[in-house]
Design an enzyme around this catalytic site. Structure first.
Site, mmCIF file in Angstrom:
data_model
loop_
_atom_site.group_PDB
_atom_site.id
_atom_site.type_symbol
_atom_site.label_atom_id
_atom_site.label_comp_id
_atom_site.label_asym_id
_atom_site.label_seq_id
_atom_site.Cartn_x
_atom_site.Cartn_y
_atom_site.Cartn_z
ATOM 1 N N ARG A 149 0.852 -1.180 0.000
ATOM 2 C CA ARG A 149 0.000 0.000 0.000
ATOM 3 C C ARG A 149 0.896 1.241 0.000
ATOM 4 O O ARG A 149 1.799 1.364 0.827
ATOM 5 C CB ARG A 149 -0.863 0.026 1.260
ATOM 6 N N ARG A 200 -8.130 15.207 12.231
ATOM 7 C CA ARG A 200 -7.902 16.211 11.174
ATOM 8 C C ARG A 200 -9.121 17.102 11.023
ATOM 9 O O ARG A 200 -10.260 16.655 11.144
ATOM 10 C CB ARG A 200 -7.631 15.538 9.829
#
Ligand code: ADP
Length: 377
Positions: A67, A216
Protein backbone atom coordinates in the site's frame (compact mmCIF):
# COMPACT_ATOMS: atom_id res chain seq x y z
CA UNK A 1 -0.48 -16.55 -1.97
CA UNK A 2 -0.07 -12.80 -1.97
CA UNK A 3 1.48 -10.88 0.89
CA UNK A 4 -0.05 -7.43 1.39
CA UNK A 5 2.11 -4.99 3.32
CA UNK A 6 0.91 -1.70 4.77
CA UNK A 7 4.02 -0.07 6.16
CA UNK A 8 3.13 2.98 8.26
CA UNK A 9 5.27 5.32 10.31
CA UNK A 10 4.94 3.43 13.60
CA UNK A 11 3.41 0.11 12.52
CA UNK A 12 3.58 -2.50 9.77
CA UNK A 13 0.34 -4.35 9.04
CA UNK A 14 0.34 -7.41 6.83
CA UNK A 15 -2.03 -9.99 5.40
CA UNK A 16 -1.24 -13.19 3.59
CA UNK A 17 -4.11 -13.79 1.16
CA UNK A 18 -5.00 -16.69 -1.09
CA UNK A 19 -7.30 -15.15 -3.70
CA UNK A 20 -9.05 -18.49 -4.13
CA UNK A 21 -9.98 -18.53 -0.45
CA UNK A 22 -9.75 -14.93 0.80
CA UNK A 23 -11.81 -15.66 3.91
CA UNK A 24 -8.92 -17.74 5.27
CA UNK A 25 -6.04 -15.37 5.70
CA UNK A 26 -3.15 -14.72 8.01
CA UNK A 27 -3.10 -11.20 9.41
CA UNK A 28 -0.78 -9.40 11.76
CA UNK A 29 0.54 -6.09 12.94
CA UNK A 30 3.96 -5.07 14.24
CA UNK A 31 3.53 -1.96 16.35
CA UNK A 32 5.51 0.70 18.19
CA UNK A 33 8.33 0.86 15.64
CA UNK A 34 11.13 3.10 16.88
CA UNK A 35 9.34 3.98 20.11
CA UNK A 36 11.14 4.12 23.44
CA UNK A 37 11.24 0.71 25.10
CA UNK A 38 10.09 -1.10 21.96
CA UNK A 39 12.02 -4.13 20.71
CA UNK A 40 11.36 -3.07 17.10
CA UNK A 41 13.91 -0.29 16.48
CA UNK A 42 13.17 0.33 12.80
CA UNK A 43 11.29 -0.83 9.68
CA UNK A 44 13.97 -3.37 8.86
CA UNK A 45 13.42 -5.09 12.20
CA UNK A 46 9.64 -4.91 11.66
CA UNK A 47 9.84 -6.52 8.21
CA UNK A 48 12.14 -9.23 9.59
CA UNK A 49 9.45 -9.96 12.16
CA UNK A 50 6.84 -10.15 9.40
CA UNK A 51 9.12 -12.52 7.45
CA UNK A 52 9.29 -14.86 10.46
CA UNK A 53 5.55 -14.77 11.04
CA UNK A 54 4.47 -15.46 7.46
CA UNK A 55 7.38 -17.57 6.19
CA UNK A 56 8.29 -14.97 3.60
CA UNK A 57 10.80 -17.36 2.06
CA UNK A 58 7.98 -19.75 1.18
CA UNK A 59 7.70 -20.92 -2.43
CA UNK A 60 3.92 -20.40 -2.23
CA UNK A 61 4.31 -16.65 -2.21
CA UNK A 62 3.83 -15.33 -5.75
CA UNK A 63 3.88 -11.57 -5.20
CA UNK A 64 3.98 -8.82 -2.60
CA UNK A 65 1.50 -5.92 -2.77
CA UNK A 66 2.44 -2.68 -1.03
CA UNK A 67 0.00 0.00 0.00
CA UNK A 68 1.39 3.41 -0.98
CA UNK A 69 -0.50 6.54 -0.01
CA UNK A 70 0.62 8.97 -2.70
CA UNK A 71 1.49 8.18 -6.30
CA UNK A 72 2.08 11.80 -7.27
CA UNK A 73 1.10 13.03 -10.73
CA UNK A 74 2.51 10.09 -12.70
CA UNK A 75 1.68 6.89 -10.83
CA UNK A 76 -2.05 6.67 -11.55
CA UNK A 77 -2.57 2.92 -11.27
CA UNK A 78 -1.03 -0.12 -9.60
CA UNK A 79 2.45 -0.87 -10.97
CA UNK A 80 5.24 -3.39 -10.82
CA UNK A 81 7.89 -1.81 -8.61
CA UNK A 82 11.14 -0.98 -10.40
CA UNK A 83 13.94 1.40 -9.44
CA UNK A 84 12.19 4.05 -11.50
CA UNK A 85 8.91 3.52 -9.60
CA UNK A 86 10.77 3.77 -6.28
CA UNK A 87 12.21 7.05 -7.52
CA UNK A 88 8.75 8.37 -8.41
CA UNK A 89 7.33 7.38 -5.00
CA UNK A 90 10.28 9.21 -3.43
CA UNK A 91 9.49 12.28 -5.54
CA UNK A 92 5.96 12.24 -4.10
CA UNK A 93 7.29 12.41 -0.49
CA UNK A 94 6.78 16.20 -0.24
CA UNK A 95 3.09 15.60 -1.10
CA UNK A 96 2.68 12.97 1.64
CA UNK A 97 5.48 13.56 4.16
CA UNK A 98 3.65 11.65 6.90
CA UNK A 99 3.08 8.49 4.84
CA UNK A 100 5.24 7.92 1.77
CA UNK A 101 8.59 7.61 3.61
CA UNK A 102 7.27 4.70 5.70
CA UNK A 103 5.65 3.08 2.64
CA UNK A 104 9.01 3.37 0.84
CA UNK A 105 10.93 1.85 3.75
CA UNK A 106 8.66 -1.21 3.58
CA UNK A 107 9.15 -1.52 -0.17
CA UNK A 108 12.92 -1.21 -0.08
CA UNK A 109 13.37 -3.79 2.65
CA UNK A 110 10.89 -6.26 1.11
CA UNK A 111 12.66 -5.93 -2.25
CA UNK A 112 15.97 -6.76 -0.57
CA UNK A 113 14.41 -9.78 1.14
CA UNK A 114 12.70 -11.21 -1.94
CA UNK A 115 14.34 -9.70 -5.05
CA UNK A 116 13.02 -12.67 -7.04
CA UNK A 117 9.33 -11.84 -6.42
CA UNK A 118 7.22 -9.32 -8.32
CA UNK A 119 6.35 -6.50 -5.94
CA UNK A 120 3.48 -4.20 -6.77
CA UNK A 121 2.64 -0.71 -5.49
CA UNK A 122 -1.06 0.08 -5.04
CA UNK A 123 -1.79 3.78 -4.50
CA UNK A 124 -4.50 5.44 -2.40
CA UNK A 125 -4.61 8.21 -4.97
CA UNK A 126 -5.01 5.98 -8.05
CA UNK A 127 -8.79 5.55 -8.12
CA UNK A 128 -9.20 9.33 -8.15
CA UNK A 129 -6.87 9.87 -11.10
CA UNK A 130 -9.96 9.68 -13.33
CA UNK A 131 -11.44 12.77 -11.67
CA UNK A 132 -12.39 15.37 -14.27
CA UNK A 133 -10.27 18.53 -14.42
CA UNK A 134 -13.13 20.62 -13.02
CA UNK A 135 -13.08 18.59 -9.79
CA UNK A 136 -9.31 18.15 -9.67
CA UNK A 137 -8.32 21.78 -10.07
CA UNK A 138 -8.02 24.44 -7.38
CA UNK A 139 -8.99 27.88 -8.64
CA UNK A 140 -5.60 29.43 -7.91
CA UNK A 141 -2.90 31.04 -10.07
CA UNK A 142 -2.30 28.50 -12.77
CA UNK A 143 1.41 28.99 -13.20
CA UNK A 144 2.12 28.72 -9.50
CA UNK A 145 -0.15 25.69 -9.17
CA UNK A 146 1.68 23.94 -12.00
CA UNK A 147 5.14 24.86 -10.79
CA UNK A 148 4.48 23.58 -7.27
CA UNK A 149 2.14 20.72 -8.11
CA UNK A 150 -0.87 22.22 -6.34
CA UNK A 151 -3.93 20.20 -7.34
CA UNK A 152 -6.43 17.80 -5.85
CA UNK A 153 -5.55 14.09 -5.69
CA UNK A 154 -7.94 12.38 -3.29
CA UNK A 155 -7.17 9.43 -0.98
CA UNK A 156 -8.85 6.28 0.40
CA UNK A 157 -9.04 5.25 -3.27
CA UNK A 158 -8.39 1.54 -2.74
CA UNK A 159 -11.13 1.22 -0.13
CA UNK A 160 -13.48 3.42 -2.14
CA UNK A 161 -12.99 1.40 -5.34
CA UNK A 162 -13.73 -1.83 -3.45
CA UNK A 163 -16.83 -0.41 -1.73
CA UNK A 164 -18.21 1.27 -4.87
CA UNK A 165 -17.93 -2.00 -6.80
CA UNK A 166 -19.49 -4.08 -4.01
CA UNK A 167 -22.28 -1.51 -3.61
CA UNK A 168 -23.08 -1.44 -7.32
CA UNK A 169 -23.13 -5.22 -7.42
CA UNK A 170 -25.39 -5.43 -4.39
CA UNK A 171 -27.78 -2.92 -5.96
CA UNK A 172 -27.76 -5.07 -9.11
CA UNK A 173 -26.41 -2.18 -11.18
CA UNK A 174 -22.82 -3.37 -11.51
CA UNK A 175 -21.76 -1.25 -14.46
CA UNK A 176 -23.95 1.81 -14.39
CA UNK A 177 -24.58 2.78 -10.77
CA UNK A 178 -23.99 6.26 -9.40
CA UNK A 179 -22.65 5.77 -5.89
CA UNK A 180 -21.64 8.06 -3.03
CA UNK A 181 -19.07 6.27 -0.88
CA UNK A 182 -18.68 7.59 2.66
CA UNK A 183 -15.49 6.14 4.15
CA UNK A 184 -15.73 7.12 7.81
CA UNK A 185 -12.83 5.77 9.87
CA UNK A 186 -10.20 7.74 11.72
CA UNK A 187 -9.64 9.50 8.44
CA UNK A 188 -12.86 10.26 6.59
CA UNK A 189 -13.75 10.98 2.99
CA UNK A 190 -16.72 11.17 0.65
CA UNK A 191 -16.43 10.21 -3.01
CA UNK A 192 -18.88 10.51 -5.90
CA UNK A 193 -18.58 7.57 -8.31
CA UNK A 194 -20.36 7.45 -11.68
CA UNK A 195 -20.34 4.09 -13.47
CA UNK A 196 -17.18 2.99 -11.66
CA UNK A 197 -15.27 6.26 -12.15
CA UNK A 198 -14.46 8.86 -9.52
CA UNK A 199 -16.05 12.20 -10.43
CA UNK A 200 -15.32 14.07 -7.19
CA UNK A 201 -13.90 13.41 -3.75
CA UNK A 202 -13.62 15.35 -0.52
CA UNK A 203 -9.90 14.92 0.19
CA UNK A 204 -7.64 17.13 -1.86
CA UNK A 205 -3.95 17.70 -2.40
CA UNK A 206 -3.46 16.10 1.02
CA UNK A 207 -5.82 14.06 3.22
CA UNK A 208 -6.60 17.22 5.23
CA UNK A 209 -9.41 18.56 3.05
CA UNK A 210 -13.07 17.68 3.37
CA UNK A 211 -14.91 15.92 6.17
CA UNK A 212 -14.30 16.30 9.90
CA UNK A 213 -12.06 13.40 10.98
CA UNK A 214 -10.76 11.88 14.21
CA UNK A 215 -7.87 14.33 14.52
CA UNK A 216 -7.90 16.21 11.17
CA UNK A 217 -9.88 19.38 10.62
CA UNK A 218 -11.20 18.81 7.11
CA UNK A 219 -12.19 22.05 5.34
CA UNK A 220 -10.89 25.26 6.88
CA UNK A 221 -10.71 28.67 5.21
CA UNK A 222 -7.04 29.02 4.16
CA UNK A 223 -7.34 32.60 5.42
CA UNK A 224 -7.58 31.24 8.98
CA UNK A 225 -4.18 29.59 8.52
CA UNK A 226 -2.54 32.86 7.41
CA UNK A 227 -4.11 34.53 10.41
CA UNK A 228 -2.39 31.98 12.68
CA UNK A 229 0.94 32.30 10.85
CA UNK A 230 0.84 36.09 11.11
CA UNK A 231 -0.04 35.81 14.79
CA UNK A 232 3.32 34.05 15.20
CA UNK A 233 2.52 30.32 15.23
CA UNK A 234 5.22 28.37 13.37
CA UNK A 235 4.04 26.64 10.17
CA UNK A 236 5.02 23.22 11.53
CA UNK A 237 2.89 23.76 14.59
CA UNK A 238 -0.12 24.82 12.53
CA UNK A 239 0.29 21.75 10.33
CA UNK A 240 0.61 19.51 13.38
CA UNK A 241 -2.50 21.13 14.89
CA UNK A 242 -4.59 20.62 11.74
CA UNK A 243 -3.49 16.98 11.33
CA UNK A 244 -3.30 15.75 14.91
CA UNK A 245 -5.17 18.08 17.25
CA UNK A 246 -8.24 19.01 15.24
CA UNK A 247 -11.40 17.24 14.10
CA UNK A 248 -13.30 15.44 16.87
CA UNK A 249 -10.19 15.45 19.08
CA UNK A 250 -9.69 19.19 18.65
CA UNK A 251 -13.29 19.99 19.49
CA UNK A 252 -13.84 17.69 22.45
CA UNK A 253 -10.57 15.90 23.29
CA UNK A 254 -11.66 12.46 22.02
CA UNK A 255 -10.92 11.22 18.50
CA UNK A 256 -12.74 7.92 19.01
CA UNK A 257 -16.36 8.18 17.83
CA UNK A 258 -17.53 5.59 20.38
CA UNK A 259 -16.29 7.83 23.21
CA UNK A 260 -17.76 10.92 21.60
CA UNK A 261 -21.18 9.23 21.36
CA UNK A 262 -21.01 8.07 25.00
CA UNK A 263 -20.26 11.61 26.08
CA UNK A 264 -23.06 13.05 23.91
CA UNK A 265 -25.46 10.64 25.59
CA UNK A 266 -24.24 11.76 29.02
CA UNK A 267 -25.01 15.38 28.12
CA UNK A 268 -21.44 16.61 27.50
CA UNK A 269 -21.60 19.96 25.65
CA UNK A 270 -18.18 19.83 23.95
CA UNK A 271 -18.86 16.33 22.62
CA UNK A 272 -22.28 17.47 21.36
CA UNK A 273 -20.66 20.35 19.48
CA UNK A 274 -18.02 18.02 17.97
CA UNK A 275 -20.68 15.54 16.90
CA UNK A 276 -22.83 18.32 15.47
CA UNK A 277 -19.97 19.71 13.37
CA UNK A 278 -19.09 16.18 12.18
CA UNK A 279 -22.62 15.39 11.02
CA UNK A 280 -23.23 18.83 9.51
CA UNK A 281 -20.11 18.54 7.33
CA UNK A 282 -21.11 15.04 6.29
CA UNK A 283 -24.57 16.20 5.20
CA UNK A 284 -23.06 19.08 3.32
CA UNK A 285 -20.88 16.73 1.24
CA UNK A 286 -23.72 14.28 0.69
CA UNK A 287 -25.83 17.14 -0.67
CA UNK A 288 -23.00 18.44 -2.82
CA UNK A 289 -22.29 15.02 -4.32
CA UNK A 290 -25.99 14.41 -5.00
CA UNK A 291 -25.81 17.56 -7.12
CA UNK A 292 -22.52 16.54 -8.76
CA UNK A 293 -23.96 13.14 -9.74
CA UNK A 294 -27.46 14.39 -10.61
CA UNK A 295 -28.97 11.01 -9.95
CA UNK A 296 -27.80 8.86 -7.05
CA UNK A 297 -28.48 5.11 -6.97
CA UNK A 298 -26.58 4.12 -3.85
CA UNK A 299 -25.10 5.75 -0.75
CA UNK A 300 -22.59 3.34 0.83
CA UNK A 301 -21.24 3.73 4.37
CA UNK A 302 -17.92 2.11 5.26
CA UNK A 303 -15.02 2.39 7.74
CA UNK A 304 -15.23 1.92 11.52
CA UNK A 305 -17.80 4.70 12.01
CA UNK A 306 -19.71 4.16 8.77
CA UNK A 307 -20.06 0.41 9.32
CA UNK A 308 -20.87 0.48 13.02
CA UNK A 309 -22.66 3.68 13.94
CA UNK A 310 -26.40 3.63 13.19
CA UNK A 311 -26.59 7.01 14.92
CA UNK A 312 -24.15 8.69 12.53
CA UNK A 313 -25.98 7.22 9.53
CA UNK A 314 -29.28 8.45 10.93
CA UNK A 315 -28.00 11.95 11.69
CA UNK A 316 -26.24 12.23 8.33
CA UNK A 317 -29.34 11.25 6.34
CA UNK A 318 -32.30 12.22 8.55
CA UNK A 319 -34.75 14.59 6.87
CA UNK A 320 -33.48 13.87 3.35
CA UNK A 321 -36.72 12.12 2.28
CA UNK A 322 -37.40 14.92 -0.25
CA UNK A 323 -34.12 13.86 -1.92
CA UNK A 324 -35.33 10.27 -2.15
CA UNK A 325 -33.28 9.06 0.83
CA UNK A 326 -35.20 7.15 3.51
CA UNK A 327 -33.55 4.93 6.13
CA UNK A 328 -35.36 1.97 7.65
CA UNK A 329 -34.79 2.44 11.42
CA UNK A 330 -34.87 -1.31 12.17
CA UNK A 331 -32.47 -2.22 9.37
CA UNK A 332 -30.24 0.70 10.26
CA UNK A 333 -29.87 -0.27 13.90
CA UNK A 334 -29.66 -4.03 13.40
CA UNK A 335 -27.26 -6.39 11.73
CA UNK A 336 -23.52 -6.71 11.40
CA UNK A 337 -21.08 -8.99 9.67
CA UNK A 338 -18.83 -8.83 6.65
CA UNK A 339 -21.45 -8.79 3.90
CA UNK A 340 -23.00 -5.62 2.46
CA UNK A 341 -26.45 -4.91 3.87
CA UNK A 342 -29.30 -2.57 3.01
CA UNK A 343 -30.31 -0.01 5.63
CA UNK A 344 -32.74 2.03 3.51
CA UNK A 345 -36.51 1.52 3.42
CA UNK A 346 -38.12 -0.39 0.56
CA UNK A 347 -39.69 2.85 -0.70
CA UNK A 348 -36.40 4.78 -0.65
CA UNK A 349 -35.44 5.84 -4.19
CA UNK A 350 -31.77 5.84 -3.17
CA UNK A 351 -30.49 2.53 -1.80
CA UNK A 352 -28.48 3.09 1.36
CA UNK A 353 -26.00 0.33 2.18
CA UNK A 354 -23.43 -0.58 4.79
CA UNK A 355 -20.50 -2.13 2.94
CA UNK A 356 -17.61 -3.38 5.10
CA UNK A 357 -14.42 -2.36 3.37
CA UNK A 358 -11.55 -4.73 2.63
CA UNK A 359 -8.60 -2.71 1.48
CA UNK A 360 -6.19 -5.63 1.75
CA UNK A 361 -8.28 -7.86 -0.49
CA UNK A 362 -8.46 -5.06 -3.05
CA UNK A 363 -4.66 -4.63 -2.90
CA UNK A 364 -4.22 -8.40 -3.33
CA UNK A 365 -6.55 -8.36 -6.36
CA UNK A 366 -4.77 -5.40 -7.93
CA UNK A 367 -1.42 -7.06 -7.24
CA UNK A 368 -2.53 -10.28 -8.88
CA UNK A 369 -3.90 -8.39 -11.90
CA UNK A 370 -0.61 -6.54 -12.44
CA UNK A 371 1.35 -9.82 -12.14
CA UNK A 372 -0.95 -11.46 -14.72
CA UNK A 373 -0.58 -8.47 -17.09
CA UNK A 374 3.20 -8.46 -16.71
CA UNK A 375 3.39 -12.19 -17.47
CA UNK A 376 1.24 -11.94 -20.59
CA UNK A 377 3.38 -9.18 -22.06
P1 ADP B 1 -8.86 3.59 10.56
O1 ADP B 1 -9.29 4.76 9.74
O2 ADP B 1 -7.72 3.91 11.48
O3 ADP B 1 -8.68 2.31 9.76
P2 ADP B 1 -11.40 2.52 11.46
O4 ADP B 1 -11.95 2.45 10.08
O5 ADP B 1 -11.24 1.26 12.23
O6 ADP B 1 -10.05 3.33 11.57
O7 ADP B 1 -12.37 3.50 12.28
C1 ADP B 1 -12.08 3.88 13.59
C2 ADP B 1 -13.26 4.67 14.12
O8 ADP B 1 -14.44 3.83 14.09
C3 ADP B 1 -13.09 5.14 15.54
O9 ADP B 1 -13.47 6.50 15.64
C4 ADP B 1 -14.08 4.28 16.32
O10 ADP B 1 -14.60 4.94 17.41
C5 ADP B 1 -15.15 4.08 15.28
N1 ADP B 1 -16.05 2.98 15.66
C6 ADP B 1 -15.78 1.67 15.75
N2 ADP B 1 -16.88 1.00 16.20
C7 ADP B 1 -17.84 1.92 16.42
C8 ADP B 1 -19.20 1.88 16.89
N3 ADP B 1 -19.78 0.74 17.25
N4 ADP B 1 -19.87 3.05 16.97
C9 ADP B 1 -19.29 4.21 16.63
N5 ADP B 1 -18.04 4.32 16.18
C10 ADP B 1 -17.32 3.20 16.08
Amino acid sequence: MILVINSGSSSVKYQLIDLDAPERRVTGKIERIGEAGSDVPDHEAALKRVAEEVAMDSGELVAIGHRVVHGGPDLTGPVLITDEVVQKIAEAVPLAPLHNPANLAGIEIARKMRPDLPQIAVFDTAFHAAMPAAARTYAVDREIAERYGVRRYGFHGTSTAFVAREAARFAERPAAANVIVLHLGNGASATAVAAGRCVDTSMGMTPLEGLVMGTRSGDVDPGAIFHLLRAGLPADQVEEMLNHHSGLAGLCGDNDMRRVLERVKAGDAAAATAYGVYCHRLRRYIGAFCAVLGKVDVIAFTGGVGENSAQVRRDALGGLEPMGIRLDPMRNSGGAGDAPRRVSADNSRVTVLVVPTDEELEIARETSAVVARTKSQ
